[in-house]
Structures are given as structure tokens and as C-alpha cells.
Design an enzyme around this catalytic site. Structure first.
Site, PDB file in Angstrom:
ATOM      1  N   ASP A 112       0.719  -1.344   0.001  1.00 32.90           N
ATOM      2  CA  ASP A 112      -0.132  -0.260   0.172  1.00 32.90           C
ATOM      3  C   ASP A 112       1.028   1.191   0.004  1.00 32.90           C
ATOM      4  O   ASP A 112       0.789   2.381   0.716  1.00 32.90           O
ATOM      5  CB  ASP A 112      -0.685  -0.340   1.155  1.00 32.90           C
ATOM      6  N   LYS A 115       1.926   2.506  -4.748  1.00 35.32           N
ATOM      7  CA  LYS A 115       2.291   1.364  -6.370  1.00 35.32           C
ATOM      8  C   LYS A 115       1.827   2.396  -7.211  1.00 35.32           C
ATOM      9  O   LYS A 115       1.683   2.556  -8.692  1.00 35.32           O
ATOM     10  CB  LYS A 115       2.800  -0.093  -6.270  1.00 35.32           C
ATOM     11  N   GLY A 139      -4.743  -4.054  -4.093  1.00 37.27           N
ATOM     12  CA  GLY A 139      -5.209  -3.536  -3.892  1.00 37.27           C
ATOM     13  C   GLY A 139      -4.724  -1.919  -4.549  1.00 37.27           C
ATOM     14  O   GLY A 139      -3.930  -1.552  -3.671  1.00 37.27           O
ATOM     15  N   HIS A 140      -5.046  -1.535  -5.825  1.00 37.13           N
ATOM     16  CA  HIS A 140      -4.067  -0.076  -6.730  1.00 37.13           C
ATOM     17  C   HIS A 140      -4.914   1.106  -6.233  1.00 37.13           C
ATOM     18  O   HIS A 140      -6.271   0.118  -7.179  1.00 37.13           O
ATOM     19  CB  HIS A 140      -3.017  -0.615  -7.586  1.00 37.13           C
ATOM     20  N   GLN A 322       2.327  -5.732  -3.548  1.00 34.76           N
ATOM     21  CA  GLN A 322       2.678  -5.893  -1.995  1.00 34.76           C
ATOM     22  C   GLN A 322       3.656  -5.445  -1.909  1.00 34.76           C
ATOM     23  O   GLN A 322       3.971  -4.625  -2.092  1.00 34.76           O
ATOM     24  CB  GLN A 322       2.733  -7.248  -1.744  1.00 34.76           C
TER      25      GLN A 322
HETATM   26  P1  GDP Z   1      -0.980   0.621  -3.698  1.00 38.96           P
HETATM   27  O1  GDP Z   1      -0.815  -0.969  -3.347  1.00 38.96           O
HETATM   28  O2  GDP Z   1       1.023   0.540  -3.194  1.00 38.96           O
HETATM   29  O3  GDP Z   1      -0.655   0.579  -4.919  1.00 38.96           O
HETATM   30  O4  GDP Z   1      -0.845   1.677  -2.909  1.00 38.96           O
HETATM   31  P2  GDP Z   1      -3.273   1.430  -2.278  1.00 38.96           P
HETATM   32  O5  GDP Z   1      -3.258   1.873  -3.271  1.00 38.96           O
HETATM   33  O6  GDP Z   1      -3.601   0.473  -1.694  1.00 38.96           O
HETATM   34  O7  GDP Z   1      -2.694   2.690  -1.177  1.00 38.96           O
HETATM   35  C1  GDP Z   1      -2.091   3.919  -1.169  1.00 38.96           C
HETATM   36  C2  GDP Z   1      -3.629   4.802  -1.339  1.00 38.96           C
HETATM   37  O8  GDP Z   1      -2.564   6.007  -0.699  1.00 38.96           O
HETATM   38  C3  GDP Z   1      -4.172   5.162  -2.516  1.00 38.96           C
HETATM   39  O9  GDP Z   1      -5.665   5.665  -1.484  1.00 38.96           O
HETATM   40  C4  GDP Z   1      -3.851   6.524  -2.883  1.00 38.96           C
HETATM   41  O10 GDP Z   1      -5.057   6.884  -3.145  1.00 38.96           O
HETATM   42  C5  GDP Z   1      -3.489   6.888  -1.786  1.00 38.96           C
HETATM   43  N1  GDP Z   1      -1.931   7.753  -2.378  1.00 38.96           N
HETATM   44  C6  GDP Z   1      -1.142   7.818  -3.091  1.00 38.96           C
HETATM   45  N2  GDP Z   1      -0.175   8.532  -3.220  1.00 38.96           N
HETATM   46  C7  GDP Z   1      -0.789   9.757  -2.189  1.00 38.96           C
HETATM   47  C8  GDP Z   1      -0.326  11.043  -1.637  1.00 38.96           C
HETATM   48  O11 GDP Z   1       0.995  11.356  -2.374  1.00 38.96           O
HETATM   49  N3  GDP Z   1      -0.933  11.896  -1.054  1.00 38.96           N
HETATM   50  C9  GDP Z   1      -1.421  11.002  -0.481  1.00 38.96           C
HETATM   51  N4  GDP Z   1      -2.820  12.285   0.918  1.00 38.96           N
HETATM   52  N5  GDP Z   1      -2.379   9.487  -0.206  1.00 38.96           N
HETATM   53  C10 GDP Z   1      -1.793   8.584  -1.271  1.00 38.96           C
HETATM   54  P1  IMO Z   2      -1.073  -4.332  -2.208  1.00 40.75           P
HETATM   55  O1  IMO Z   2      -0.547  -4.922  -3.545  1.00 40.75           O
HETATM   56  C1  IMO Z   2      -0.975  -4.006   2.214  1.00 40.75           C
HETATM   57  C2  IMO Z   2      -1.470  -8.950   3.377  1.00 40.75           C
HETATM   58  C3  IMO Z   2      -1.934  -9.411   4.512  1.00 40.75           C
HETATM   59  C4  IMO Z   2      -1.647 -10.101   5.276  1.00 40.75           C
HETATM   60  C5  IMO Z   2      -0.412 -10.986   4.406  1.00 40.75           C
HETATM   61  C6  IMO Z   2      -1.204 -11.687   3.699  1.00 40.75           C
HETATM   62  O2  IMO Z   2      -1.972  -3.658  -2.405  1.00 40.75           O
HETATM   63  O3  IMO Z   2      -0.048  -3.294  -1.698  1.00 40.75           O
HETATM   64  P2  IMO Z   2      -2.437 -12.784   1.904  1.00 40.75           P
HETATM   65  O4  IMO Z   2      -3.845 -12.544   1.437  1.00 40.75           O
HETATM   66  O5  IMO Z   2      -1.798 -12.038   0.899  1.00 40.75           O
HETATM   67  O6  IMO Z   2      -2.438 -14.625   2.081  1.00 40.75           O
HETATM   68  O7  IMO Z   2      -2.313 -12.147   3.277  1.00 40.75           O
HETATM   69  O8  IMO Z   2      -0.332  -9.781   3.161  1.00 40.75           O
HETATM   70  N1  IMO Z   2      -1.141  -8.635   1.677  1.00 40.75           N
HETATM   71  C7  IMO Z   2      -1.464  -7.025   2.141  1.00 40.75           C
HETATM   72  N2  IMO Z   2      -1.124  -5.542   2.879  1.00 40.75           N
HETATM   73  N3  IMO Z   2      -1.097  -4.517   0.726  1.00 40.75           N
HETATM   74  C8  IMO Z   2      -1.185  -5.519  -0.080  1.00 40.75           C
HETATM   75  O9  IMO Z   2      -1.328  -5.360  -1.383  1.00 40.75           O
HETATM   76  C9  IMO Z   2      -1.417  -6.608   0.348  1.00 40.75           C
HETATM   77  N4  IMO Z   2      -1.901  -8.290   0.198  1.00 40.75           N
HETATM   78  C10 IMO Z   2      -1.571  -8.957   0.652  1.00 40.75           C
HETATM   79  O10 IMO Z   2      -2.796  -7.860   4.912  1.00 40.75           O
HETATM   80  O11 IMO Z   2      -1.419  -9.705   6.452  1.00 40.75           O
HETATM   81 MG    MG Z   3      -2.860  -1.940  -1.622  1.00 39.40          MG
END
Ligand code: GDP
Ligand code: IMO
Ligand code: MG
Length: 526
Positions: A112, A115, A139-140, A322
Site C-alpha cells: 500500500d 505503487k 488493491g491499487h 504487496q
Molecule cells: P498500492 O497498493 O501500493 O498501489 O497502494 P494503495 O492504492 O493500496 O494505497 C495507497 C493509497 O494512498 C491510495 O488510496 C492512494 O490514492 C493514496 N495515495 C497515493 N499517493 C498518495 C499521496 O502522495 N498522498 C496521499 N494523501 N495519498 C496518496
Molecule cells: P498491495 O499490492 C498490504 C497482507 C495481508 C496479510 C498478509 C497475507 O495493495 O500493496 P494474503 O491474503 O496475501 O495471504 O495475506 O499480507 N497483504 C497486503 N497488505 N497490501 C497488499 O497488497 C497486501 N496483500 C497482502 O493483509 O497481512
Molecule cells: Mg494496496
């Protein structure tokens, strides 16, 4: 020889992903300068000279040879100009070669990191984006022109219709989740014609999420906090060689025969170990063969597609899911996911040889988050942690769970940089720290009086380790409206610089908000 110079727009002759050579006489071995035009944030520095004349691509310089390192259908063209005493023989192109690059992007913490957002930003500068591991546990979130898009299996690069988006063989694909996501994106008007799904990718079968949940319940207090998407059980079956691959959907008789055998094992576990209901072979077959028809147009052998891209010098971006600390080997085992979200995993999950990788980007948050259980040395369990969670909207994209929040951990980040060969950092969510008086950075750990500069393998030690902090002043200024790195407050730039120094890699991108326009690009990591 006399000095040569050329003024004019290069746009009409530059082509997407190609190198453009203009022959001229000159001093061999003269230094290169990188000149960029188009959007200001994407400018490369001008270390040796060269002159930028305007926004529209006019330029002028003394040159020996022109090389377009990158170009795209917009006006973001990045030529390199060799300086020296030169004379232009011809301003017409004599050769086209492609500026090949293979960039791996990994999450540097526990997922999270943002990416998806960085991938989206880079996607229109590459020919192909390849997802290489994980499944719909990822979840991106991408915000483009104020609209939010969520990706779980489909690469975040799909928002750019010209980019080929590949789901590689290292990914585990839940066909139902894949089709639902496809429907959702198509309903939003996203063009998915360039999507490719590897026939070698394994499938999440209906019993996998059920076994995931039952396994977690049985662990009780020792549960991992998985996403219940069946990811662990699907990878288990892949390793045990009883998994089903996407290509099996195109071989109904084989699928049926294999399912009969595998389901005996699964139903035995479900009924005898967990006291749960068994699965019906015919119901699964009907369901999966129903998916087959809709998935058929996307299913391909990705080997020739990737090889073709490599041989033709295309730009490829590998999209990590991840993060390094969730890696099966390098992470906080067993509190990890079941794949390898590292640079090494990107190669095995795509079939791209490590020798072709030109850059590895690590995405890091300006603080740290973690979903699920497991050690987290810099965790903030107090009101400050709650406040950062609220300001940063730190709730999981996949499960909606509140994310645990803590200070930036440079011991973790350094470890990620070292084990993945990260040579470029994208630092996200800097704006979330805008209101803090002071900010802590963990530089090292201390465990039983012993100093550690990296996370320990033994998680029970890591759980009880103390973080060593240095405290830096906050900037107490809103950064969301900044549109260049130079516009950031001094204390903010000092924080970013300190992180780069502690990690040992250049911070090339800084993000101050969720939208595309909130990413400040100092150097394009391609
Ligand atoms: P990923 O899994 O690495 O793609 O990240 P996620 O999308 O799950 O989580 C990142 C969250 O932070 C998302 O809700 C983005 O919209 C938000 N986000 C990304 N970059 C920034 C930033 O620079 N500032 C803020 N406030 N939110 C951000
Ligand atoms: P993105 O791509 C954050 C975590 C789960 C749990 C552990 C194992 O959005 O960064 P799993 O279902 O993979 O067997 O769970 O890994 N986990 C993540 N945490 N971002 C993710 O993906 C994750 N994918 C799995 O919360 O702790
Ligand atoms: Mg994510």
C-alpha cells in the site's frame, strides 16, 4: 570543423520508444547532456550544457550526435545531446533504434505504498506493463483527473490505452474476480483491448478462499490476518503441483480429469479436518468453463510477447504488488504473503531475465503502514497514529481494514534497497505529515543492548526490538499544491533528502497527494 547547432522542433520525427540518430562530424567521446522538453517536472538535469528554449520542444545546442532516449505520442521527448565541436551533415534521421529499458517497481515496505499511482504515471512512457506476482489480495488505487480507479488483478497501466498490460505467470488469478474487475473497468469506459493473461498463470479455485478462511480460524490468536482471497492456498497447490493454470480452461477434458483427483484431496481436508461442506465437481466445472469463454480472448502464451518486446528494445515496466517485507523469504515470515514481491520475483513471474533489468524503483511511504498481523517496530498505537490514519485515509483498498500506522523505518527501507537493488525511490504520502511539529525517523534498532541496522530474521526478536529514532522538524505547511520539488518547504526537502541518505538511493519522485498531478518528478526512473 566548426560548431554545429540546430534549432527546431523535434516532435515530428521522434517516435514512441525509439532512438533517433542524426549523423554529424565531431569529437568522439565528448560528454553527453540530457535535455528534456515538454512537461517541466520530467526534465532531466542539464549536467554538461544544452539549452532549453521553450515548452514546445524548440531547442538549441552545440552537438555531436543526437539520441532520443525516449519519446511518446505527447510532447514528452527526452533527447540526449553529445557536446563537442561538430558539424551537421544531415538533420534527417538515418537510423532508428529503440531506447530499451526494463524497470522493476516494488513496494519497499508492507504494501500500500502507492505503487498503483506511480505505475499509472509511468505507464504512458512505456510499451508494456507486466504484473508478475500476487493476486486479488492486492488493491491499487489510482486517481486520474479526479476520478478514482481500483485495481486488484489488472495492471494499473491499463488506464493508458496504448500500453500493453500483461498478467504474468507468477500471478494467481481468480477468474470470477478477474471478470468482475474487467466488467467494472469496461463500464467506466477503460479500453481493455491491450490486456493479456498468461496461460501459465495459476487459478484461484473456489475452495481456496474457503480454505484460507478456515485455516486462519484454526490458527486462532496466531492468525496472520490474510485477505481471505485464497492466495496462500492457491500458491500452496502450485508448489504441490496440483494447481490449475489459466490454460487449463481451454482443455475441458483435462480440467475435468484433474479436478476429480484434486477435489478428492480438498474435500477430504474440508470435511474431515474442518467439518466444512465439500465442493461439487460438476458445479465447479460448469462455473469455470463458463468463465473460459469470456476469458478466451485475453489468454496467451506471453513468452513470445515478452521476447518480442525485449528483442525490439521496448520499454517494459514490471508492476509489483504487496511489498518487500511481505516477501515469503525476505519478509517477516510467517506474517507475509505467499509470493515474492521483490525484484527477483518480478523476473521469475514474468520470464524477463535479470540481466535485462535496467532500473529498480522502490515505492515507499513517507511513514509506514501495515495491514494484518506481525511485527512492526515503528508502529504508533496512540492518538498520533490514529490521526495519521485518518489524514492518510489508511483503510485497505481490498478489505477496508484500518491500516496500522508508524514512523518511517529506514532499517526496513535500507534492507529493501539492498536486497532488491533499488536505485530510485518514489516517496509517497508526504502531504499526510504536513501538520506535524516534529517527525521521527527510525535509523536502526536495539535489541537486548545490541545494535541492528536491518530487520532480524527471528520475528520474536524483531517484535521486541526498540527502534532508534532521530527527530526532525516538521514543515507545518500544506504541500498538496506544490507542483515541483523546489516548491516544497525547506524542512520537507530536508526530510526527503535525509530519507534518501539513510536508504542509500536517490529519491527521484515525491508524491504530495493521490492524483497524478500530485507527483513531483525530479528524474524519470526509466
Ligand atoms: P498500492 O497498493 O501500493 O498501489 O497502494 P494503495 O492504492 O493500496 O494505497 C495507497 C493509497 O494512498 C491510495 O488510496 C492512494 O490514492 C493514496 N495515495 C497515493 N499517493 C498518495 C499521496 O502522495 N498522498 C496521499 N494523501 N495519498 C496518496
Ligand atoms: P498491495 O499490492 C498490504 C497482507 C495481508 C496479510 C498478509 C497475507 O495493495 O500493496 P494474503 O491474503 O496475501 O495471504 O495475506 O499480507 N497483504 C497486503 N497488505 N497490501 C497488499 O497488497 C497486501 N496483500 C497482502 O493483509 O497481512
Ligand atoms: Mg494496496
Amino acid at each position: 570543423m566548426r560548431s554545429g547547432s540546430l534549432v527546431g522542433s523535434l516532435r515530428p520525427v521522434a517516435q514512441h520508444g525509439q532512438i533517433f540518430l542524426v549523423p554529424c562530424l565531431g569529437q568522439p567521446g565528448a560528454p553527453f547532456a540530457f535535455v528534456a522538453f515538454g512537461s517541466l517536472e520530467e526534465c532531466h538535469p542539464l549536467p554538461f550544457g544544452g539549452q532549453r528554449l521553450g515548452q514546445r520542444g524548440e531547442w538549441s545546442c552545440v552537438f555531436h550526435r543526437l539520441v532520443f532516449l525516449a519519446g511518446d505520442p505527447g510532447n514528452r521527448i527526452v533527447p540526449a545531446v553529445r557536446l563537442g565541436e561538430t558539424e551537421v551533415r544531415s538533420a534527417r534521421p538515418v537510423a532508428f533504434r529503440t531506447a530499451m529499458s526494463v524497470t522493476i517497481l516494488v513496494g519497499g515496505q508492507w504494501g500500500d505504498e502507492g505503487k498503483g499511482k506511480v505505475i499509472d504515471l509511468l505507464a504512458d512512457k512505456v510499451h508494456m506493463v507486466v504484473r508478475s506476482q500476487g493476486g486479488n489480495n492486492a488493491g491499487h488505487t489510482v486517481v486520474a483527473q479526479g476520478k478514482e480507479h481500483r485495481f486488484h488483478l489488472i495492471p494499473s497501466g491499463i488506464l493508458n490505452p496504448d500500453t500493453v498490460c500483461v498478467i504474468g505467470h507468477g500471478v494467481v488469478v481468480d477468474p470470477n474476480a478477474f471478470l468482475q474487475e474487467l466488467d467494472r473497468h469496461q463500464a467506466e469506459g477503460i479500453d481493455t483491448r491491450n490486456l493479456v493473461l498468461s496461460e501459465r498463470a495459476h487459478m484461484v479455485m473456489p475452495y481456496h478462499p474457503v480454505l484460507d478462511k478456515l485455516g486462519e480460524e484454526m490458527r486462532g490468536d496466531d492468525r496472520l490476518g490474510t485477505t481471505w482471497r485464497g492466495i496462500g492456498p492457491a500458491y500452496e497447490d502450485k508448489v504441490r503441483r496440483i494447481g490449475f493454470r489459466i490454460g487449463d480452461l481451454q482443455k475441458p477434458a483435462f480440467l475435468e480429469k484433474k479436478l476429480r483427483f484434486v477435489l478428492r484431496l480438498k474435500n477430504e481436508t474440508l470435511t474431515r479436518l474442518y467439518g466444512a461442506d465439500p465442493f461439487d465437481e460438476h458445479a465447479i466445472l460448469d462455473e469455470y468453463l463458463g468463465y473460459a469463454e469470456r476469458m478466451d480472448p485475453y489468454i496467451r502464451d506471453i513468452y513470445p510477447i515478452i521476447q518480442d518486446a525485449l528483442q525490439n528494445g521496448r520499454r517494459i515496466l514490471l508492476e509489483g504488488a504487496q511489498g518487500v517485507m511481505l516477501d515469503l523469504d525476505l519478509g517477516t515470515y510467517p506474517y507475509v504473503t505467499s509470493s515474492s514481491p521483490t525484484a527477483g520475483g518480478a523476473c521469475t513471474g514474468s520470464g524477463i531475465p535479470p540481466s535485462r533489468v535496467t532500473k529498480t524503483v522502490g515505492v515507499f511511504e513517507a511513514y509506514t503502514t501495515r495491514v494484518g498481523y506481525g511485527p512492526f517496530p515503528t508502529e504508533l498505537t496512540d492518538a498520533l497514529g490514529d490521526s495519521i490514519r485518518e489524514i492518510g485515509s489508511e483503510y485497505g483498498t481490498t478489505t477496508g481494514r484500518p491500516r496500522r500506522v508508524g514512523w518511517f523505518d529506514a532499517a526496513v527501507a535500507r534492507y529493501a534497497v539492498a536486497t532488491n537493488g533499488i536505485d530510485s525511490i518514489a516517496l509517497t504520502k508526504v502531504d499526510v505529515l504536513d501538520s506535524l511539529d516534529t517527525i521521527k525517523i527510525c535509523t536502526d534498532y536495539v535489541s537486548k543492548g545490541e545494535a541492528w541496522d536491518h530487520p532480524m530474521a527471528n520475528i520474536s526478536h524483531l517484535k521486541h526490538t526498540d527502534a532508534v529514532y532521530e527527530e526532525v522538524p516538521g514543515w507545518k505547511t500544506a504541500t498538496r499544491s506544490c507542483r515541483s520539488y523546489e516548491e516544497l518547504p525547506d524542512a520537507c526537502r530536508a526530510y526527503v533528502a535525509r530519507i534518501g541518505e539513510l536508504c542509500g538511493a536517490a529519491v527521484d519522485m515525491v508524491s504530495v497527494g493521490p492524483d497524478r498531478e500530485h507527483t513531483l518528478v525530479r528524474r524519470l526512473p526509466l
